[in-house]
Design a protein around this motif. Structure first.
Motif, PDB file in Angstrom:
ATOM      1  N   TYR A 246      -1.953  -6.740   9.635  1.00 23.05           N
ATOM      2  CA  TYR A 246      -2.327  -6.651  11.075  1.00 23.05           C
ATOM      3  C   TYR A 246      -1.362  -5.514  11.558  1.00 23.05           C
ATOM      4  N   LEU A 247       0.018  -5.784  11.151  1.00 22.09           N
ATOM      5  CA  LEU A 247       1.112  -4.555  11.772  1.00 22.09           C
ATOM      6  C   LEU A 247       0.676  -3.321  11.411  1.00 22.09           C
ATOM      7  N   GLU A 248       0.263  -3.095  10.200  1.00 23.69           N
ATOM      8  CA  GLU A 248      -0.095  -1.667   9.636  1.00 23.69           C
ATOM      9  C   GLU A 248      -1.477  -1.511  10.298  1.00 23.69           C
ATOM     10  N   LYS A 249      -2.087  -1.958  10.464  1.00 21.42           N
ATOM     11  CA  LYS A 249      -3.497  -1.615  11.403  1.00 21.42           C
ATOM     12  C   LYS A 249      -3.061  -1.128  12.575  1.00 21.42           C
ATOM     13  N   LYS A 250      -2.217  -1.794  13.492  1.00 23.39           N
ATOM     14  CA  LYS A 250      -1.634  -1.206  14.797  1.00 23.39           C
ATOM     15  C   LYS A 250      -0.900  -0.123  14.546  1.00 23.39           C
ATOM     16  N   VAL A 251       0.319  -0.090  13.736  1.00 24.89           N
ATOM     17  CA  VAL A 251       0.951   1.073  13.858  1.00 24.89           C
ATOM     18  C   VAL A 251       0.132   2.312  13.238  1.00 24.89           C
ATOM     19  N   ARG A 253      -2.931   3.208  13.346  1.00 24.97           N
ATOM     20  CA  ARG A 253      -4.175   3.274  13.717  1.00 24.97           C
ATOM     21  C   ARG A 253      -4.601   4.737  13.808  1.00 24.97           C
ATOM     22  N   TRP A 254      -3.784   5.778  13.618  1.00 25.29           N
ATOM     23  CA  TRP A 254      -4.221   7.104  13.566  1.00 25.29           C
ATOM     24  C   TRP A 254      -4.443   7.535  12.138  1.00 25.29           C
TER      25      TRP A 254
ATOM     26  N   TRP B  93      -0.629  11.372  14.504  1.00 20.74           N
ATOM     27  CA  TRP B  93      -0.292  10.264  15.308  1.00 20.74           C
ATOM     28  C   TRP B  93      -0.135  10.476  16.715  1.00 20.74           C
TER      29      TRP B  93
END
Lengths: 261, 264
Positions: A246-251, A253-254, B93
Motif C-alpha cells: 500500500y505504501l509503495e503504491k502511494k509513494v 504513484r509516478w 516523480w
C-alpha cells in the motif's frame, strides 16, 4: 456514490478469491484430519487450532507484539544503516570495493549460526533479536540502495552538472528519488525476513515472543499452541506485506511498473 | 543578453582502458551572440561530444572552448547554459511545473545570479510552449512531443544566454517534428539566444540556422561552414523556395565529400 461502489467491487475482487481459497484449504485440512484420525499431537485440525488461538487471544497477541516490535525495530535500524552505507558507497568506488565484500560475507553466514553468538554477547533481552533482524535487512537494502542511487537518468545528470549543481543537490533531487523503486523492492524482501530473524533469535534466547512460544510448545508436543503461533506469524507477515504494498503504491504513484495488486 | 560561443582547435580523446579514441580533432566553431548554428555530420562523428565540451560536461584534451569571455565552467556557475537532449529526461516523480522549475532550484554560486523576469516564470514558459493547463500533469501522462516541449521550457527556465540542443527533435514523429521545428524557431528568434544545435537532418539545419557547420566522421573535424542567408523570421513555405533547396543541396554535396557517403 458510484465511485465507492466501484472501489468496493475492486477491493472485493482482490480479497474474496484468496479468502475463499484459504477457506477451502482449511476445510480440506479439517476433513482429512478427522477422516484419517490423525492424532492431535502430530497434526491438529484447524478447528482445534482456532479454538486454542481464540481462547488465549491475549497471550498470542502479546507475544506477537513482542516479535513484531523486535522485527520492525531491527528493520528500521538495518535499513537506516544500509541506506547510509549505500549513500557513501555510491559516491566512492574505493569505499565500495573495500566494504562490499564484507557485506557479502555477513550475508552468506546463516543467521542460525549467528543468533546463538549474539545471545552469548548480548544476553537474553530484546537487543540480540533486533540486531539479527537488522542484519538480515542490511544486505538487500544496501545493494538495492546502491543500484538505485547509481542508476539515474544520464540526461538529468548532465543537465544538473551543466547547472553546476553540487553533489548534495544531485543526491537529493535526483539520486534519492530514483532509488525509491529499488528500495521498496528491497523492503518487500527485508520485512518478512526481519520477522523470521526475530523468531530465530527468540529460539535461542528468551521467554518472550512467538519464537519462544514455538520452542516451548514444541518441547511439550503442544501442537495446537505451536500451530496457533505459526498462524499468528503468518497473519503478521500478511499484514506487513499489505502495508508495504500500500505504501509503495502511494509513494511510487509516478512509477509505471505495474505493482502487483 | 546572449553570449558568443567559440571553439578553437578543439580536441577530445576518449581514454578508455588503454584504448584511445580521438573523437574530435581540430574542431573550430564560431557562434556570434544571438546566432543559431547547426552542426551536421554523419553518425559517430563526435557531434554530441562537441556539445558536451561546450556545455562543460567534458574537458578538452587540447584546444579551448569559451562561452562569452570565460570557460564553460563559468557559464555553468552563472546558469547561462540551457541544455536539451534527444530524450526529454523529465523527472517522473515531479509534475510538469516542478520539472520546469528544476534549474531554478539549483543554488547559484555567483553573486551575479540571473535576472528573473516575467518571461520565464513557469506559467509564462508553459504558455510559450503551448502547454498551459498542463502544469499539474505527470510526465507519464504526456506524449513524446509534449515531453520534449517541457524539456525545452526547462532549458529556458534559468534564463540562459546559450542554448545547446543535441538532436532535440530526433525522437519525435514526422508531424510533431515539423511543427516543433517552427516552434523552436519562433522561441529562439524571440529570445535572441545563441544556439548550437546538433542534427542529422539537413532540412532542419537549413530551416533553423544562420550557419551550418559540417563535421566529418571519426575523428570529427569541421570541414566547412555554410552561411544560410535566408530571411528571418523563417515562415512556413520557405522550404519550397529555390534558395532553400539550393542550400540543402550544397550541404548534401559537402557531406558526401570524404570517406562516408552515408549520412545516417
Amino acid at each position: 456514490m458510484q465511485k465507492y461502489f466501484v472501489g468496493f467491487m475492486k477491493l472485493s475482487s482482490y480479497t474474496i478469491p484468496p479468502t475463499l481459497a484459504l477457506f477451502l484449504l482449511l476445510s480440506i485440512w479439517e476433513i482429512w484430519v478427522r477422516a484419517a484420525n490423525v492424532p492431535i499431537y502430530i497434526f491438529p485440525a484447524p478447528s482445534i487450532i482456532f479454538t486454542r488461538l481464540f481462547q488465549d487471544m491475549g497471550f498470542f497477541l502479546s507475544h506477537g507484539m513482542t516479535t513484531l516490535t523486535e522485527a520492525l525495530l531491527g528493520f528500521i535500524l538495518g535499513a537506516t544503516i544500509a541506506m547510509t552505507g549505500a549513500t557513501f558507497m555510491a559516491h566512492s568506488r574505493l569505499l565500495e570495493r573495500s566494504l562490499l565484500p564484507i557485506a557479502v560475507m555477513i550475508k552468506v553466514t546463516p543467521i542460525v549460526a549467528i543468533a546463538p553468538i549474539f545471545v552469548i554477547w548480548f544476553g537474553f533481552g530484546s537487543f540480540p533479536k533486533i540486531l539479527i533482524a537488522s542484519l538480515i535487512t542490511f544486505f538487500p537494502v544496501l545493494v538495492n540502495g546502491m543500484s538505485g542511487l547509481r542508476n539515474v537518468d544520464p540526461v538529468v545528470l548532465d543537465l544538473l552538472n551543466s547547472l553546476n549543481a553540487s553533489r548534495r543537490e544531485i543526491y537529493f533531487k535526483l539520486r534519492l528519488p530514483s532509488s525509491m523503486p529499488y528500495l521498496f523492492a528491497a523492503f518487500k524482501i527485508s520485512i518478512p525476513l526481519s520477522v523470521i530473524g526475530a523468531v530465530v533469535g527468540e529460539w535461542f534466547s528468551g521467554d518472550r515472543g512467538l519464537g519462544s512460544v514455538i520452542i516451548v510448545s514444541h518441547a511439550n508436543l503442544d501442537m495446537p499452541t505451536l500451530f496457533s503461533a505459526i498462524f499468528v506469524l503468518a497473519g503478521i507477515g500478511v499484514a506487513l506485506t499489505i502495508i508495504v504494498f500500500y505504501l509503495e503504491k502511494k509513494v511510487l504513484r509516478w512509477h509505471d511498473s505495474s505493482v502487483i495488486t | 543578453m546572449s553570449q558568443s560561443i567559440k571553439a578553437t582547435q578543439l580536441q577530445y580523446v576518449y581514454d578508455g582502458g588503454g584504448r584511445n579514441l580521438t573523437a574530435l580533432d581540430r574542431v573550430d566553431l564560431d557562434v556570434k551572440p544571438g546566432e543559431f548554428v547547426s552542426v551536421v555530420g554523419p553518425s559517430g562523428c563526435g557531434k554530441s561530444t562537441l556539445l558536451k565540451l561546450i556545455a562543460g560536461l567534458l574537458v578538452p584534451t587540447n584546444g579551448s572552448v569559451t562561452i562569452g569571455s570565460g570557460p564553460p565552467a563559468k557559464a555553468q556557475k552563472l546558469k547561462n547554459i540551457g541544455l536539451m537532449f534527444q530524450e526529454p529526461g523529465l523527472l517522473p516523480w515531479r509534475t510538469v511545473a516542478q520539472n520546469i522549475t528544476l534549474p531554478t532550484e539549483i543554488a547559484p554560486n555567483s553573486s551575479y545570479g540571473n535576472q528573473s523576469n516575467s518571461d520565464n516564470t513557469p506559467k509564462a514558459l508553459l504558455r510559450l510552449i503551448g502547454l498551459e493547463g498542463f502544469a499539474t500533469y505527470y510526465p507519464k501522462e504526456l506524449s513524446g512531443g509534449m515531453k520534449q516541449r517541457v524539456a525545452l521550457a526547462r532549458a529556458l527556465a534559468a534564463s540562459p544566454e546559450v542554448l545547446l540542443l543535441d538532436e532535440p527533435l530526433a525522437a519525435l514523429d514526422d508531424i510533431t517534428r515539423t511543427s516543433m521545428r517552427y516552434e523552436l524557431i519562433r522561441i529562439c528568434e524571440y529570445s535572441n539566444l545563441s544556439v548550437v544545435m546538433v542534427t542529422h537532418n539537413l532540412r532542419e539545419a537549413v530551416l533553423m540556422s544562420d550557419k551550418v557547420a559540417i563535421l566529418t566522421s571519426r575523428p570529427g573535424s569541421t570541414t566547412a561552414t555554410v552561411t544560410i542567408n535566408l530571411p528571418r523570421p523563417r515562415i512556413q513555405g520557405i522550404e519550397d523556395t529555390l534558395a532553400f533547396i539550393e542550400y540543402e543541396q550544397k550541404l548534401k554535396n559537402l557531406l558526401s565529400i570524404g570517406t562516408e557517403t552515408d549520412i545516417k
